[in-house]
Design a protein around this motif. Sequence first.
Motif, PDB file in Angstrom:
ATOM      1  N   PHE A 159       0.792  -1.141  -0.003  1.00  0.00           N
ATOM      2  CA  PHE A 159      -0.136   0.091   0.057  1.00  0.00           C
ATOM      3  C   PHE A 159       0.832   1.208   0.180  1.00  0.00           C
ATOM      4  N   VAL A 160       1.950   1.151   0.483  1.00  0.00           N
ATOM      5  CA  VAL A 160       2.818   2.692   0.929  1.00  0.00           C
ATOM      6  C   VAL A 160       3.416   2.890  -0.492  1.00  0.00           C
ATOM      7  N   PRO A 161       3.745   2.075  -1.209  1.00  0.00           N
ATOM      8  CA  PRO A 161       4.415   2.612  -2.724  1.00  0.00           C
ATOM      9  C   PRO A 161       3.200   3.140  -3.780  1.00  0.00           C
ATOM     10  N   VAL A 162       1.982   2.418  -3.641  1.00  0.00           N
ATOM     11  CA  VAL A 162       0.842   2.612  -4.247  1.00  0.00           C
ATOM     12  C   VAL A 162       0.189   3.996  -3.844  1.00  0.00           C
ATOM     13  N   GLY A 163       0.117   4.185  -2.566  1.00  0.00           N
ATOM     14  CA  GLY A 163      -0.341   5.496  -1.970  1.00  0.00           C
ATOM     15  C   GLY A 163       0.714   6.587  -2.191  1.00  0.00           C
ATOM     16  N   LEU A 164       1.890   6.342  -2.327  1.00  0.00           N
ATOM     17  CA  LEU A 164       2.637   7.269  -2.369  1.00  0.00           C
ATOM     18  C   LEU A 164       2.778   7.940  -3.786  1.00  0.00           C
ATOM     19  N   ALA A 166       0.457   7.578  -6.031  1.00  0.00           N
ATOM     20  CA  ALA A 166      -0.912   8.311  -6.345  1.00  0.00           C
ATOM     21  C   ALA A 166      -0.893   9.791  -5.463  1.00  0.00           C
ATOM     22  N   LEU A 167      -0.404   9.937  -4.477  1.00  0.00           N
ATOM     23  CA  LEU A 167      -0.272  11.312  -3.525  1.00  0.00           C
ATOM     24  C   LEU A 167       0.782  12.207  -4.557  1.00  0.00           C
ATOM     25  N   ILE A 168       1.525  11.647  -5.056  1.00  0.00           N
ATOM     26  CA  ILE A 168       2.735  12.323  -5.922  1.00  0.00           C
ATOM     27  C   ILE A 168       1.970  13.023  -6.997  1.00  0.00           C
ATOM     28  N   TYR A 169       1.411  11.874  -7.916  1.00  0.00           N
ATOM     29  CA  TYR A 169       1.031  12.167  -9.118  1.00  0.00           C
ATOM     30  C   TYR A 169      -0.392  13.414  -8.981  1.00  0.00           C
ATOM     31  N   SER A 170      -0.968  13.328  -7.761  1.00  0.00           N
ATOM     32  CA  SER A 170      -2.196  14.284  -7.496  1.00  0.00           C
ATOM     33  C   SER A 170      -1.613  15.763  -7.191  1.00  0.00           C
ATOM     34  N   ILE A 171      -0.391  15.791  -6.727  1.00  0.00           N
ATOM     35  CA  ILE A 171       0.337  16.908  -6.167  1.00  0.00           C
ATOM     36  C   ILE A 171       0.574  17.694  -7.570  1.00  0.00           C
ATOM     37  N   PHE A 172       1.393  16.869  -8.467  1.00  0.00           N
ATOM     38  CA  PHE A 172       1.984  17.461  -9.841  1.00  0.00           C
ATOM     39  C   PHE A 172       0.799  17.877 -10.720  1.00  0.00           C
ATOM     40  N   LEU A 173      -0.386  17.185 -10.494  1.00  0.00           N
ATOM     41  CA  LEU A 173      -1.355  17.692 -11.259  1.00  0.00           C
ATOM     42  C   LEU A 173      -2.014  18.847 -10.817  1.00  0.00           C
ATOM     43  N   LEU A 174      -2.031  18.996  -9.606  1.00  0.00           N
ATOM     44  CA  LEU A 174      -2.530  20.393  -9.107  1.00  0.00           C
ATOM     45  C   LEU A 174      -1.494  21.453  -9.285  1.00  0.00           C
ATOM     46  N   ALA A 175      -0.291  21.065  -9.424  1.00  0.00           N
ATOM     47  CA  ALA A 175       0.651  22.068  -9.868  1.00  0.00           C
ATOM     48  C   ALA A 175       0.768  22.398 -11.564  1.00  0.00           C
ATOM     49  N   GLY A 184       8.889  12.178 -10.287  1.00  0.00           N
ATOM     50  CA  GLY A 184       8.608  12.192  -8.820  1.00  0.00           C
ATOM     51  C   GLY A 184       8.421  10.993  -8.217  1.00  0.00           C
ATOM     52  N   ILE A 185       7.481  10.292  -8.837  1.00  0.00           N
ATOM     53  CA  ILE A 185       6.964   8.847  -8.649  1.00  0.00           C
ATOM     54  C   ILE A 185       8.202   7.907  -8.598  1.00  0.00           C
ATOM     55  N   LEU A 186       9.096   7.972  -9.458  1.00  0.00           N
ATOM     56  CA  LEU A 186      10.104   7.095  -9.671  1.00  0.00           C
ATOM     57  C   LEU A 186      11.119   7.197  -8.327  1.00  0.00           C
ATOM     58  N   ALA A 187      11.440   8.694  -8.271  1.00  0.00           N
ATOM     59  CA  ALA A 187      12.400   8.958  -7.285  1.00  0.00           C
ATOM     60  C   ALA A 187      11.733   8.508  -5.929  1.00  0.00           C
ATOM     61  N   ALA A 188      10.547   8.760  -5.659  1.00  0.00           N
ATOM     62  CA  ALA A 188      10.048   8.474  -4.252  1.00  0.00           C
ATOM     63  C   ALA A 188       9.899   6.947  -3.886  1.00  0.00           C
ATOM     64  N   VAL A 189       9.341   6.108  -5.086  1.00  0.00           N
ATOM     65  CA  VAL A 189       9.347   4.785  -4.815  1.00  0.00           C
ATOM     66  C   VAL A 189      10.654   3.889  -4.784  1.00  0.00           C
ATOM     67  N   GLY A 190      11.655   4.643  -5.581  1.00  0.00           N
ATOM     68  CA  GLY A 190      12.946   4.375  -5.394  1.00  0.00           C
ATOM     69  C   GLY A 190      13.865   4.521  -4.025  1.00  0.00           C
ATOM     70  N   LEU A 191      13.449   5.338  -3.357  1.00  0.00           N
ATOM     71  CA  LEU A 191      14.073   5.643  -2.177  1.00  0.00           C
ATOM     72  C   LEU A 191      13.106   5.013  -1.039  1.00  0.00           C
TER      73      LEU A 191
END
Length: 361
Positions: A159-164, A166-175, A184-191
Amino acid sequence: MDTLVICIDRDNDLGEKAKVSSPIIGREENIKAAVALSIADPEDSDSNTIFGGVKVLDELRAKGLDAELITFAGDKKVGLTSDQKISQQLDDVLAKYHASNAIFISDGAEDETLLPIVQSRIKINSVKRIVIMQSSNLESTYYILKHAFNDPKISQTFFVPVGLAALIYSIFLLASYPEGAIIGILAAVGLYMLYRGFGDTVTVIWNKIKDDFHMGRLVIVTHTAALMVIVVAFVQGIVSVWQYYTQAGIWYHGLVPLTTVFIHSSVWWLVLAAIIVNFGRMMNMYLHGKFSLRQISSSFYAFSFGILFWGATTYILAFDPTIEGFQPSIVSGLQYFIYSIVIAIVIALAGIRISASPIRK
């Protein structure tokens, strides 16, 4: 007694919903418990399991076998706690009823996870699964998924990678910058994956940092300073590489020259970070009366490596005319490389000599 008919309520619905304590021994007591659970929750399959056990018990007695029906309940905290409770109840019952074998009544895959526990204590002649108005494969899949998602290790990993993401994608869409979402997703999931891979190491390091902080040790300051220096080293190296990359691109300069530029630009900062870490460790040992000259040798080794990498990268860059700003001649680069090897060996020998000296507190 010949045979025990064993029913399992792993999550203790009998206790939580019907307020019935376990183990439940005997045909009449089990029927009362099943009726009470059916009234409390008509959709609970554990009552059907008990009725299935009653049917099996009647069939055995009709054949003249000495059998008894017993239902064991665990705990709402399914897992270690519930399994330990069932194991203890089973041991107590077997100490009272010296049965030679058992029949295991199950309502699906979840209860059948207790099979190894029961088999380790009594021989199981048969396993009967009670399935009511549903596909057995579907029910088994449901319990497997339910058990998996209730396991913190599995749920956090899934759940954590999937939720992370989705959260990052929504932030970039908002921006209004969806292109950056992939980065951002690749970097976060990689970390996250690196953290999961080195989880134990990270935990040990973090606990050590907390201990040093609460104990007021100097190493917490020197380690923080070293971390900042490492950040500066990477920024310095990236900025140097970026200058050449933006001029003509990676394919013009080549991956090896740009990597060499990064190392050449950051190596002395990394050496400084290693020396700062060693200095903090030496001061900590000095304050505790455990200091010796041997501790200085690590700084000598770090300096030696720094000279070696600096000399080698200088010589490599001398071959590439596209890299400006690092441009000694090939002869000068070779001289720097040879001098760096000699100096590094001398410094390393000095460090070895110091580390071999007698310990003086």
